[in-house]
Enzyme design. Structure first.
Site, PDB file in Angstrom:
ATOM      1  N   ASP A   9       0.861  -1.184   0.000  1.00 21.48           N
ATOM      2  CA  ASP A   9       0.000   0.000   0.000  1.00 21.48           C
ATOM      3  C   ASP A   9       0.897   1.233   0.000  1.00 21.48           C
ATOM      4  O   ASP A   9       1.871   1.302   0.766  1.00 21.48           O
ATOM      5  CB  ASP A   9      -0.904   0.026   1.233  1.00 21.48           C
ATOM      6  CG  ASP A   9      -1.967  -1.070   1.197  1.00 21.48           C
ATOM      7  OD1 ASP A   9      -2.045  -1.778   0.183  1.00 21.48           O
ATOM      8  OD2 ASP A   9      -2.711  -1.189   2.182  1.00 21.48           O
ATOM      9  N   ASP A 131     -15.066  -4.097  -1.271  1.00 21.19           N
ATOM     10  CA  ASP A 131     -14.563  -3.914   0.087  1.00 21.19           C
ATOM     11  C   ASP A 131     -15.751  -3.663   1.010  1.00 21.19           C
ATOM     12  O   ASP A 131     -16.488  -2.685   0.833  1.00 21.19           O
ATOM     13  CB  ASP A 131     -13.589  -2.741   0.129  1.00 21.19           C
ATOM     14  CG  ASP A 131     -12.417  -2.934  -0.833  1.00 21.19           C
ATOM     15  OD1 ASP A 131     -12.122  -4.094  -1.171  1.00 21.19           O
ATOM     16  OD2 ASP A 131     -11.816  -1.929  -1.245  1.00 21.19           O
TER      17      ASP A 131
END
Length: 243
Positions: A9, A131
């Site tokens: 990330d 998500d």
């Protein structure tokens, strides 16, 4: 054998991890993304999950230089998510070296565009990102919520050829408390023609082996690697002995 996909990330060109998607609960790591990617590839993984968190928040890719740096190594395929909300953003992701593109918010908010991506680039390159927080799909870098469930979103694109979906359990993400196993097995049983990637909560190799035993095909591992709960040596051993 379940495919282990380590995560990188990125915020501001640096590797970070969030807890439950909260940008205010951020840990920054010293190594640059390409350095971490090389170590991951040396462990034998063939695919790396890269998320442009700046892009997810702003709505357009921001850290494509980091993607280019990883891709230039030529050591692993990249699945990229974060800010891919337009045709131009998708093209820029592929131009930067991404092998696969993940569409999350765009799939919720602009069904025709995401369906068009599946038809134009093929389901082998376009991945749905679902998500989930409290049973509903979150969008815009997990800053907003939609009324859709993960199953709703997957079902929406089956007719367009969807074959890959990454489903993140936001409540588990970065918490190192184990994955929501029933959630993932339920989705896999509901959609046997779609490969569902487990994302969120992985805390140990035991978690991964249990998912493998349950027949799940892919798992993303992030914080567990960065915090030393799973080592790249363990991943290398797992791949070499089970592969």
């Amino acid at each position: 054998m379940i495919e282990i996909i380590p995560a990188i990330d990125i915020i501001g060109g640096r590797c970070v991890r969030l807890s439950q998607g909260d940008y205010n609960r951020l840990t920054t790591y010293d190594s640059r993304p390409e350095e971490i990617a090389r170590r991951m590839a040396d462990a034998g993984v063939g695919r790396i999950h890269v998320v442009d968190l700046d892009g997810a928040k702003s709505g357009a890719p921001v850290n494509l230089r980091s993607v280019e740096a990883i891709a230039s190594l030529g050591v692993a395929e990249i699945e990229l998510g974060g800010g891919l909300k337009s045709d131009s953003a998708l093209r820029s992701a592929f131009d930067a070296g991404a092998t696969y593109a993940i569409g999350g918010s765009i799939a919720v908010k602009d069904q025709p565009t995401f369906a068009g991506w599946l038809r134009s680039f093929g389901p082998q390159r376009i991945i749905l990102g679902a998500d989930v927080r409290d049973g509903r799909v979150a969008t815009d870098g997990w800053l907003a919520d939609s009324p859709l469930t993960a199953a709703d979103l997957i079902d929406r694109f089956r007719a367009d050829g969807l074959t890959q979906a990454i489903c993140t359990d936001i409540a588990s993400d970065g918490m190192l408390k184990g994955p929501a196993t029933e959630f993932y097995t339920g989705l896999s049983e509901m959609f046997p023609d779609v490969t569902v990637t487990v994302s969120g909560g992985i805390s140990s190799m035991d978690d991964i082996m249990r998912l493998d035993d349950l027949g799940l095909k892919r798992v993303i591992v992030g914080k567990a690697i960065y915090e030393g709960h799973i080592t790249l040596k363990q991943i290398e051993h797992y791949i070499s002995t089970r592969g």
